[in-house]
Scaffold this motif. Structure first.
Motif, PDB file in Angstrom:
ATOM      1  N   MET A 133       0.870  -1.169   0.000  1.00 46.75           N
ATOM      2  CA  MET A 133       0.000   0.000   0.000  1.00 46.75           C
ATOM      3  C   MET A 133       0.906   1.219   0.000  1.00 46.75           C
ATOM      4  O   MET A 133       1.684   1.412   0.938  1.00 46.75           O
ATOM      5  CB  MET A 133      -0.918   0.004   1.223  1.00 46.75           C
ATOM      6  CG  MET A 133      -1.862  -1.180   1.285  1.00 46.75           C
ATOM      7  SD  MET A 133      -2.979  -1.125   2.708  1.00 46.75           S
ATOM      8  CE  MET A 133      -3.999   0.289   2.266  1.00 46.75           C
ATOM      9  N   ASP A 148      -0.685  -8.121  -4.388  1.00 50.06           N
ATOM     10  CA  ASP A 148      -1.792  -7.200  -4.149  1.00 50.06           C
ATOM     11  C   ASP A 148      -1.207  -5.814  -3.923  1.00 50.06           C
ATOM     12  O   ASP A 148      -0.494  -5.589  -2.942  1.00 50.06           O
ATOM     13  CB  ASP A 148      -2.605  -7.645  -2.932  1.00 50.06           C
ATOM     14  CG  ASP A 148      -3.981  -6.987  -2.886  1.00 50.06           C
ATOM     15  OD1 ASP A 148      -4.052  -5.771  -3.127  1.00 50.06           O
ATOM     16  OD2 ASP A 148      -4.967  -7.686  -2.615  1.00 50.06           O
ATOM     17  N   ASN A 150      -1.955  -1.586  -3.829  1.00 55.44           N
ATOM     18  CA  ASN A 150      -2.811  -0.407  -3.807  1.00 55.44           C
ATOM     19  C   ASN A 150      -1.901   0.808  -3.832  1.00 55.44           C
ATOM     20  O   ASN A 150      -1.054   0.967  -2.943  1.00 55.44           O
ATOM     21  CB  ASN A 150      -3.663  -0.379  -2.535  1.00 55.44           C
ATOM     22  CG  ASN A 150      -4.841  -1.331  -2.602  1.00 55.44           C
ATOM     23  OD1 ASN A 150      -5.952  -0.937  -2.895  1.00 55.44           O
ATOM     24  ND2 ASN A 150      -4.580  -2.604  -2.329  1.00 55.44           N
ATOM     25  N   HIS A 167      -4.640  -1.894  -7.770  1.00 53.57           N
ATOM     26  CA  HIS A 167      -5.555  -0.754  -7.762  1.00 53.57           C
ATOM     27  C   HIS A 167      -4.715   0.516  -7.737  1.00 53.57           C
ATOM     28  O   HIS A 167      -3.915   0.711  -6.825  1.00 53.57           O
ATOM     29  CB  HIS A 167      -6.480  -0.797  -6.544  1.00 53.57           C
ATOM     30  CG  HIS A 167      -7.367  -2.000  -6.516  1.00 53.57           C
ATOM     31  ND1 HIS A 167      -8.618  -2.023  -7.084  1.00 53.57           N
ATOM     32  CD2 HIS A 167      -7.165  -3.234  -6.000  1.00 53.57           C
ATOM     33  CE1 HIS A 167      -9.157  -3.217  -6.915  1.00 53.57           C
ATOM     34  NE2 HIS A 167      -8.296  -3.968  -6.257  1.00 53.57           N
ATOM     35  N   ARG A 169      -4.710   4.825  -8.134  1.00 56.81           N
ATOM     36  CA  ARG A 169      -5.503   6.050  -8.163  1.00 56.81           C
ATOM     37  C   ARG A 169      -5.206   6.873  -9.413  1.00 56.81           C
ATOM     38  O   ARG A 169      -6.079   7.578  -9.928  1.00 56.81           O
ATOM     39  CB  ARG A 169      -5.219   6.881  -6.915  1.00 56.81           C
ATOM     40  CG  ARG A 169      -6.111   8.111  -6.779  1.00 56.81           C
ATOM     41  CD  ARG A 169      -5.940   8.800  -5.443  1.00 56.81           C
ATOM     42  NE  ARG A 169      -4.596   9.346  -5.272  1.00 56.81           N
ATOM     43  CZ  ARG A 169      -3.704   8.890  -4.404  1.00 56.81           C
ATOM     44  NH1 ARG A 169      -4.008   7.862  -3.633  1.00 56.81           N
ATOM     45  NH2 ARG A 169      -2.509   9.434  -4.294  1.00 56.81           N
ATOM     46  N   TYR A 186      -6.769  -5.421 -12.615  1.00 58.13           N
ATOM     47  CA  TYR A 186      -6.353  -4.096 -12.172  1.00 58.13           C
ATOM     48  C   TYR A 186      -7.438  -3.067 -12.425  1.00 58.13           C
ATOM     49  O   TYR A 186      -8.307  -3.231 -13.290  1.00 58.13           O
ATOM     50  CB  TYR A 186      -5.049  -3.680 -12.857  1.00 58.13           C
ATOM     51  CG  TYR A 186      -5.166  -3.278 -14.312  1.00 58.13           C
ATOM     52  CD1 TYR A 186      -5.283  -1.936 -14.677  1.00 58.13           C
ATOM     53  CD2 TYR A 186      -5.138  -4.230 -15.324  1.00 58.13           C
ATOM     54  CE1 TYR A 186      -5.371  -1.557 -16.006  1.00 58.13           C
ATOM     55  CE2 TYR A 186      -5.225  -3.865 -16.655  1.00 58.13           C
ATOM     56  CZ  TYR A 186      -5.346  -2.524 -16.997  1.00 58.13           C
ATOM     57  OH  TYR A 186      -5.444  -2.152 -18.323  1.00 58.13           O
ATOM     58  N   SER A 188      -7.869   1.382 -12.582  1.00 57.16           N
ATOM     59  CA  SER A 188      -7.238   2.699 -12.634  1.00 57.16           C
ATOM     60  C   SER A 188      -8.122   3.585 -13.501  1.00 57.16           C
ATOM     61  O   SER A 188      -9.012   3.090 -14.199  1.00 57.16           O
ATOM     62  CB  SER A 188      -5.819   2.604 -13.215  1.00 57.16           C
ATOM     63  OG  SER A 188      -5.856   2.090 -14.533  1.00 57.16           O
ATOM     64  N   ILE A 212      -8.671   3.883  -4.192  1.00 54.48           N
ATOM     65  CA  ILE A 212      -7.856   2.839  -3.589  1.00 54.48           C
ATOM     66  C   ILE A 212      -8.699   2.122  -2.552  1.00 54.48           C
ATOM     67  O   ILE A 212      -9.209   2.726  -1.620  1.00 54.48           O
ATOM     68  CB  ILE A 212      -6.592   3.434  -2.942  1.00 54.48           C
ATOM     69  CG1 ILE A 212      -5.728   4.095  -4.019  1.00 54.48           C
ATOM     70  CG2 ILE A 212      -5.809   2.370  -2.199  1.00 54.48           C
ATOM     71  CD1 ILE A 212      -4.472   4.722  -3.488  1.00 54.48           C
ATOM     72  N   ARG A 213      -8.855   0.836  -2.713  1.00 57.61           N
ATOM     73  CA  ARG A 213      -9.708   0.084  -1.810  1.00 57.61           C
ATOM     74  C   ARG A 213      -8.989  -0.203  -0.502  1.00 57.61           C
ATOM     75  O   ARG A 213      -7.764  -0.247  -0.435  1.00 57.61           O
ATOM     76  CB  ARG A 213     -10.146  -1.231  -2.464  1.00 57.61           C
ATOM     77  CG  ARG A 213      -9.021  -2.213  -2.687  1.00 57.61           C
ATOM     78  CD  ARG A 213      -9.501  -3.406  -3.485  1.00 57.61           C
ATOM     79  NE  ARG A 213      -8.409  -4.332  -3.754  1.00 57.61           N
ATOM     80  CZ  ARG A 213      -8.101  -5.366  -2.992  1.00 57.61           C
ATOM     81  NH1 ARG A 213      -8.791  -5.602  -1.910  1.00 57.61           N
ATOM     82  NH2 ARG A 213      -7.101  -6.163  -3.312  1.00 57.61           N
ATOM     83  N   LYS A 215      -7.484  -2.387   2.304  1.00 60.90           N
ATOM     84  CA  LYS A 215      -6.886  -3.716   2.339  1.00 60.90           C
ATOM     85  C   LYS A 215      -6.497  -4.039   3.761  1.00 60.90           C
ATOM     86  O   LYS A 215      -5.759  -3.300   4.404  1.00 60.90           O
ATOM     87  CB  LYS A 215      -5.636  -3.769   1.439  1.00 60.90           C
ATOM     88  CG  LYS A 215      -4.892  -5.104   1.503  1.00 60.90           C
ATOM     89  CD  LYS A 215      -5.717  -6.224   0.926  1.00 60.90           C
ATOM     90  CE  LYS A 215      -4.989  -7.553   1.004  1.00 60.90           C
ATOM     91  NZ  LYS A 215      -5.786  -8.663   0.478  1.00 60.90           N
TER      92      LYS A 215
END
Length: 243
Positions: A133, A148, A150, A167, A169, A186, A188, A212-213, A215
């Motif tokens: 992240m 994974d 973000n 993911h 932004r 993915y 975006s 952005i989810r 996580k």
């Protein structure tokens, strides 16, 4: 009471569940663990600038402003810092929270990073899963498990053997050295910029969107307590040492 004593006592109380009697504790504004010093027990280190050049037989937990890990670690690594460079191999898991994080060598376990800028160089590899992240993410090397990510600006140039989920932004870039051996999913605002030579795997799914989810970061009971230890150690340093 002496400031260093206050810090040491607080960190000892925090990490007590792991058996401080069989641990190494180093606390100072600047901590240098030289290459001729072997860390045979779990190491808990806090300082404004921390350099670990002595090989570690077990876990290493560091809270600091600037952290350099230049020796191999046989256990897990947990770092909370402004900047962190992991410049040697780690046999266990690596979890880092920081402003700027760089990984350069093989990690046999999982890699979890939460940071503003994340760089995983082509010389690195991860034997487990990777969770990142961050703001700017540059991922190279080899990932044996799932991926994974973000982030805001995500650059992928790694070989990923497991399913990959990304993911972004702002943008996703897939470099010519990227290879996905499983599925790639993915999201975006726009479709990814894909360089010639990139191998996108068996299935590619694109979803338009820039959020952005959330996580959930997986941690074992031990890992969670270690993370709490590092965070409290850093807060204590700021309060009493002023780093």
């Amino acid at each position: 009471m002496n400031k260093r004593l206050i810090i040491a006592l607080a960190i000892i109380l925090t990490v007590a569940p792991f058996g401080v009697k069989a641990s190494t504790l180093d606390v100072n504004k600047t901590v240098f663990i030289l290459s001729d010093r072997k860390l045979s027990e779990n190491a808990y280190i806090a300082g404004g600038q921390v350099t670990v050049s002595g090989a570690a037989e077990k876990d290493v937990v560091v809270a600091g402003g600037k952290v350099l890990l230049t020796a191999p670690v046989k256990g897990d690594v947990l770092i909370l810092s402004g900047s962190a460079d992991v410049l040697e191999g780690v046999d266990g898991d690596v979890r880092v929270m920081g402003g700027q994080v760089t990984i350069t060598k093989p990690i046999k376990g999982d890699l979890v990073v939460v940071a503003g800028m994340v760089t995983v160089l082509p010389t690195a590899s991860v034997g487990g899963d990777v969770i990142i992240m961050g703001g700017t993410v540059d991922l190279g090397g080899d990932v044996a498990g799932q991926l994974d990510v973000n982030g805001a600006d995500v650059n992928l140039n790694a070989t990923v053997h497991g399913p990959a989920t990304v993911h972004a932004r702002d943008i996703v870039r897939i470099g010519e050295g990227a290879k996905f051996n499983s599925s790639l999913s993915y999201s975006s605002p726009k479709e990814a910029l894909v360089a010639d030579g990139a191998q996108l795997g068996t299935e590619v799914t694109y979803t338009q969107g820039g959020s952005i989810r959330h996580k959930e970061i997986p941690t074992s009971g031990k890992g969670l307590l270690l993370m709490i230890a590092a965070i409290l150690g850093a807060l204590i340093l700021v309060k009493f040492v002023g780093i």
